[in-house]
Design an enzyme around this catalytic site. Structure first.
Site, short mmCIF file in Angstrom:
data_model
loop_
_atom_site.label_atom_id
_atom_site.label_comp_id
_atom_site.label_asym_id
_atom_site.label_seq_id
_atom_site.Cartn_x
_atom_site.Cartn_y
_atom_site.Cartn_z
N ILE A 228 21.11 20.00 18.31
CA ILE A 228 20.78 19.47 19.26
C ILE A 228 21.02 17.96 18.49
CG2 ILE A 228 18.43 18.03 19.80
CD1 ILE A 228 18.63 21.52 20.43
N GLY A 229 21.83 18.12 17.70
CA GLY A 229 22.54 16.43 17.62
C GLY A 229 22.96 16.08 16.49
N SER A 230 22.03 15.62 15.96
CA SER A 230 21.98 15.13 13.90
C SER A 230 22.66 16.50 13.46
CB SER A 230 21.18 14.50 13.59
OG SER A 230 20.05 15.16 13.62
N CYS B 141 15.64 21.27 17.51
CA CYS B 141 15.30 19.99 17.40
C CYS B 141 16.22 20.04 16.51
CB CYS B 141 14.02 19.31 16.95
SG CYS B 141 14.29 17.52 17.22
N LEU C 109 0.55 -0.89 0.03
CA LEU C 109 0.36 0.31 0.04
C LEU C 109 0.57 1.38 0.11
CD1 LEU C 109 -2.80 1.56 0.45
CD2 LEU C 109 -2.47 1.28 2.49
N LYS C 110 2.18 1.14 0.84
CA LYS C 110 3.21 2.35 1.06
C LYS C 110 3.53 2.53 -0.72
CE LYS C 110 7.06 3.54 2.49
NZ LYS C 110 7.61 4.21 3.40
N HIS D 156 11.48 22.12 10.94
CA HIS D 156 10.67 21.45 10.17
C HIS D 156 10.40 21.87 8.92
CE1 HIS D 156 10.25 19.15 13.33
NE2 HIS D 156 9.48 18.34 12.81
N TRP E 144 10.39 3.55 21.72
CA TRP E 144 9.45 3.55 20.36
C TRP E 144 10.32 1.85 20.34
CZ3 TRP E 144 12.66 9.06 19.24
CH2 TRP E 144 10.93 9.69 19.14
N1 GLN Z 1 19.85 14.28 18.93
C1 GLN Z 1 19.44 13.79 17.56
C2 GLN Z 1 18.78 14.55 16.95
O1 GLN Z 1 19.97 15.91 16.81
C3 GLN Z 1 17.13 14.07 18.83
C4 GLN Z 1 16.39 13.51 18.02
C5 GLN Z 1 15.07 14.12 18.09
O2 GLN Z 1 14.43 14.89 19.61
N2 GLN Z 1 13.77 13.14 18.51
O3 GLN Z 1 18.83 14.18 15.70
ZN ZN Z 2 13.67 17.31 19.05
#
Ligand code: GLN
Ligand code: ZN
Length: 770
Positions: A441-443, A736, A19-20, A704, A571
């Protein structure tokens, strides 16, 4: 009469995610409408036949959906928001399905630019539904024929009775949102009911015998007005659909205070989730009117473990003794939408591991087996007893050392050596950061070439040295960029990680990964959660190699990145043989050891992400404090092994914090970074009102979209934050991680963010406390 076996809903994606693929190809214009419909027809027929073959007497139809079952209801009931009208009035070739996808995904074609409807989580699952939008004078009308077509098609395919599935009227309203002020959506029931009644009458005219109305809100905390709405709605329906057998399905929680209400609804059958709330059977049996049947949800629709028949059978016995067999039905606990399709496809799992599990197809076989055993088939029961006994004795699952260490966790393990004020002084002296220190935030962007290299390496087509060399280069580039931009605390970029939970799961003992264990998350998006099957431990360092490498490339502080225990739990598919809190504590100890190892290796700043802490909140308010207590403690166990001058960060995003602020403060992270930019820092008021004591990085831009925020806009946000919270506690960072962004906008946005931090420093320098 022998008890009926039935199912509430089947996963619709297809075992190969057909379906995807069909939907995405349709959106890309690679296939036409007829091919899309053909793919859907094949999937539904396959699933109907499979359920019938598994022994179901009532097989659900209309549980299939191209995107989401709540959106299907919105279309059926004609609650299409006005802004979508041009999709069909102005573009001649568009059909109902295009209107439907426009509501789900937005519409940016033919000169139109219409936003999608909002999406939110379906109760405590990781499935996201499309939120109905209501106006004050909201009208409803029968708009779509999907349910009627599905019933016809199912009847032609099946010998078993097709049972159309709809979301019940009260839950449908409660799932939605008022888009105007001055009314509550439950007041729309009067407008809505006539349309529901005509849907039900039409189904009856088509030959439907049973209809399933999902009313999960009966198992939630609801107001008196909402309880009255239930009474009114079902009395009206009963009056006008006398000959239809209605089944009201509840799940994910017990009925508790709504038990009398639910039992008293004038329907033929009430479905209970006895996996989540087994004790409610005793509560319901004495309340049930003489003709109402009970459907027992016995097989867990939310997890992948084999059913323990010795737990399920006594429920059947009890219900049959009280009601007689013809008033009892058996079923999975809820729709199987939340489980993967077919365990038979997991050829990568060894036979023992497979013998512990059941996916959707196997769960229906379990329902049938329960019926057979109840009627005397002892060999099936013995087989199940053997499998369950072997599992509970397995040395792969049970590690005495892990259990002992987890049981010995003390309050001291969950406490830093000194209070925050002392730690802050030590950390200030150690890192000597400016006011408004900047970080991320990291990535950093995971580009297609990194993903492709990882795929090649996993397949064995790329030597590990080459893969690692590419990751090192990506890390070096990210570090140089951060230095050039002038960020204060750097990150390594997480290029080696595919997913923040999977990465750790693959390195921890007690986790296993499926090949095809996909579960729908939203629309065509599926996730493949790791499976936690045994006691969790950390056989080796998990992140040191990359964090140390990154720190060796720069003189600036490198912030290490770990995923928190609650998020890892939340998760994954989790064990059902011990409380979630125990599993979380085991993960917490593994993360704690990693943090201590990072500290020993000279890393001074460690971030432990807990974006999922809020979504773990129990559905019923009465259970929330207990959850927050163990969840916060597990986080603290994970981070409290380090010295006072090691700075612990945490990160959370995209959730409301107002009502759990005290618990967030109790996490006692030295720095928390949160998403705030979309709410214009409204969220910060919760922190300010609470006088949140520790350092905080309110996100200054939304990650986003590719939009690059201007400097002044971010300075404004910082000023607002500075009015609410002590200056020396404020950090500057995006909302994020930047994984899903592209490099050009990432560079531009961070450049502006650093400029904004500098401007904020200048503007406030006269007020700097000495
Ligand atoms: N450290 C993660 C990142 O930066 C945090 C991701 C998240 O908050 N979902 O991707
Ligand atoms: Zn986040």
């Amino acid at each position: 009469m022998r008890m009926l076996k039935h199912n509430l809903g089947y996963p619709r994606m297809g075992a190969q995610r057909q379906l995807k693929k069909a939907c995405e190809h349709y959106w890309q214009g690679r296939i036409g409408r007829s091919e899309l419909f053909l793919a859907a027809k094949r999937l539904q027929e396959e699933h109907w036949q499979l359920q019938q073959a598994a022994g179901m007497n009532l097989v659900p139809c209309n549980d299939f959906s191209f995107y989401d079952q709540v959106l299907d209801m919105t279309l059926l009931l004609g609650a299409v928001p006005d802004r979508y009208a041009p999709v069909v009035t102005e573009v001649a070739e568009n059909a109902e399905i295009d209107l439907y996808f426009a509501m789900a995904r937005g519409y940016q074609q033919h000169g139109l630019d219409i936003t999608a409807m909002e999406m939110t989580k379906w109760f405590d699952t990781n499935y996201h539904y499309i939120v109905p939008e209501f106006k004050k004078d909201q009208q409803f009308r029968l708009l779509s024929n999907k349910v009627f077509n599905a019933f016809d098609a199912a009847r032609h395919t099946l010998e078993a009775t097709p049972k159309p599935v709809l979301i019940g009227p009260v839950s449908y309203l409660l799932l939605g949102k008022e888009k105007e002020s001055g009314f509550h959506r439950i007041e729309l029931l009067h407008n809505l009911l006539p349309v529901y009644i005509s849907v039900l009458q039409k189904l009856q005219a088509q030959g439907a015998e049973w209809v399933q109305l999902d009313e999960p809100f009966l198992a939630m905390d609801i107001s008196e007005a909402e309880q009255n709405a239930y009474r009114y709605a079902y009395a009206e329906i009963r009056k006008q659909c006398k000959d239809l057998k209605l089944m009201v399905a509840t799940y994910f929680e017990g009925l508790r205070g709504n038990a009398e209400l639910a039992a008293g609804l004038p329907v033929c059958c009430l479905h209970l989730d006895l996996v989540r709330a087994p004790q409610q059977l005793d509560e319901l049996l004495p309340l049930l009117p003489p003709k109402t049947s009970l459907s027992l949800g016995l097989v867990d629709g939310r997890n992948i473990w084999k059913n323990n028949y010795d737990i399920s059978l006594p429920h059947i016995r009890k219900a049959v003794d009280a009601l007689g067999e013809d008033r009892v039905m058996i079923a999975p606990s809820c729709s199987l939408l939340h489980t993967p399709a077919d365990l038979d496809l997991e050829t990568g799992l060894d036979a023992e591991m497979r013998s512990w599990m059941a996916f959707a197809k196997q769960k229906l076989e379990e329902v049938t087996a329960l019926d057979a055993i109840f009627h005397g088939n002892n060999s099936l029961l013995e087989l199940n007893r053997t499998a369950i006994a072997e599992k509970s004795a397995s040395a792969r699952i049970h590690k005495p050392a892990v259990k002992a260490r987890t049981a010995a966790i003390t309050d001291d393990d969950a406490r830093r050596q000194s209070p925050f004020s002392t730690r802050q002084q030590l950390q200030t002296a150690r890192f000597n950061l400016p006011l408004f220190p900047t970080t991320t935030i990291g990535s950093f962007p995971q580009t297609d070439d990194i993903r492709q290299l990882r795929a090649q390496w996993r397949k064995g087509d790329l030597p590990a040295e080459q893969y690692e060399a590419a990751l090192e280069q990506a890390t070096i580039n990210a570090i140089r960029l951060q230095e050039e931009l002038g960020l204060d605390v750097l990150v390594h970029g997480e290029f080696e990680r595919n997913d923040m939970v999977e990465y750790f799961g693959e390195m921890l003992d007690g986790f296993v990964f499926t090949q095809n264990g996909w579960v729908q998350s939203y629309g065509s998006r599926c996730v493949k959660p790791p499976v936690i099957y045994g006691d969790v431990s950390r056989p080796a360092d998990m992140t040191l190699r990359w964090t140390k490498f990154a720190q060796s490339c720069t003189a600036l502080p490198m912030k290490a990145m770990l995923t928190g225990p609650v998020t890892i739990l939340q998760w994954s598919f989790v064990r059902n043989d011990q409380p979630r809190s125990v599993t979380t504590n085991q993960i917490a100890l593994a993360i704690r050891d990693e943090a201590v190892a990072l500290e020993k290796a000279g890393i001074g700043i460690i971030q432990v992400d807990e974006p999922a802490i809020r979504e773990g909140l129990p559905l019923r308010k009465a259970d929330r404090d207990a959850y927050l207590e163990w969840a916060v403690k597990a986080f603290r166990v994970a981070v409290c092994g380090v010295r006072d001058d090691t700075q612990v960060h945490t990160h959370m995003c995209y959730s409301e914090f107002n009502d759990i602020i005290a618990h967030i403060a109790a996490m006692d992270a030295d720095v928390i970074t949160i998403e705030t930019s979309r709410s214009q820092m409204e969220l910060l008021e919760a922190f300010a009102g609470f006088k949140y004591p520790n350092e905080i990085g309110p996100g200054v831009y939304d990650i986003h979209s590719p939009r690059v925020p201007g400097v002044e806009e971010m300075v404004q946000l910082l000023q607002k934050a500075a009015e609410l919270l002590p200056l020396r506690n404020l950090w500057v960072n995006p909302d994020c991680g930047l994984k899903t962004r592209k490099w050009p906008e990432t560079k531009a946005a961070l450049e502006n963010m650093v400029a904004a931090a500098r401007a904020a420093r200048e503007r406030t320098s006269s007020n700097v406390p000495v």
